[in-house]
Scaffold this motif. Structure first.
Motif, short mmCIF file in Angstrom:
data_model
loop_
_atom_site.label_atom_id
_atom_site.label_comp_id
_atom_site.label_asym_id
_atom_site.label_seq_id
_atom_site.Cartn_x
_atom_site.Cartn_y
_atom_site.Cartn_z
N LEU A 171 3.19 10.19 4.71
CA LEU A 171 4.47 10.63 5.24
C LEU A 171 5.10 11.70 4.35
O LEU A 171 5.62 12.69 4.84
CB LEU A 171 5.42 9.43 5.37
N LEU A 172 5.01 11.52 3.06
CA LEU A 172 5.54 12.50 2.12
C LEU A 172 4.83 13.85 2.27
O LEU A 172 5.47 14.90 2.25
CB LEU A 172 5.42 12.00 0.68
N MET A 173 3.52 13.81 2.46
CA MET A 173 2.75 15.06 2.65
C MET A 173 3.19 15.78 3.92
O MET A 173 3.33 17.00 3.94
CB MET A 173 1.25 14.76 2.70
N ILE A 174 3.43 15.04 4.99
CA ILE A 174 3.86 15.65 6.25
C ILE A 174 5.23 16.30 6.09
O ILE A 174 5.46 17.43 6.51
CB ILE A 174 3.88 14.60 7.38
N SER A 213 0.84 -1.20 0.00
CA SER A 213 0.00 0.00 0.00
C SER A 213 0.88 1.25 0.00
O SER A 213 1.81 1.38 0.79
CB SER A 213 -0.89 0.01 1.24
N CYS A 214 0.57 2.15 -0.88
CA CYS A 214 1.32 3.41 -0.98
C CYS A 214 0.77 4.48 -0.04
O CYS A 214 1.40 5.52 0.13
CB CYS A 214 1.25 3.93 -2.42
N LEU A 215 -0.38 4.23 0.55
CA LEU A 215 -1.03 5.24 1.38
C LEU A 215 -0.15 5.73 2.53
O LEU A 215 -0.01 6.95 2.71
CB LEU A 215 -2.37 4.71 1.89
N PRO A 216 0.47 4.86 3.32
CA PRO A 216 1.32 5.38 4.41
C PRO A 216 2.50 6.22 3.90
O PRO A 216 2.86 7.23 4.52
CB PRO A 216 1.83 4.12 5.11
#
Length: 92
Positions: free
Chosen positions: A12-15, A5-8
């Motif tokens: 993290l990248l957005m943060i 899953s790429c969601l985590p």
């Protein structure tokens, strides 16, 4: 087989990107935003009138107000380095 899953990683990248953007623009303000930035900067002091006067004067010269109500002057070198005749900090 485990599902990847790429969601985590996206979260993290957005943060990380948000943090980097906040650091890059910390303190920088437009001339018309000086009163609002200084209003917050001086919100915790009991000496509001002189704080607002000098903060706005410094903001207009430096186009920068440090984050928070106290400290963090390293975010704005001009604001931090402007001194009185006695060598004390001019900007609150």
């Amino acid at each position: 087989m485990a599902r990847f899953s790429c969601l985590p990683y996206a979260f993290l990248l957005m943060i990380v990107m948000s943090f980097l953007m906040a650091v890059a623009i910390a303190g920088n303000v437009r001339l018309q935003d000086c009163p609002k930035a200084c209003g917050y900067r001086c919100s915790a002091t009991s000496h509001k009138k002189p704080c607002l006067f000098y903060c706005n004067k410094c903001c207009k010269k430096c186009l920068c107000v440090p984050s928070g109500t106290y400290g963090h002057k390293e975010e704005c070198p001009c604001y931090n380095n402007w001194k009185t005749k006695e060598g004390k900090p001019k900007c609150p």
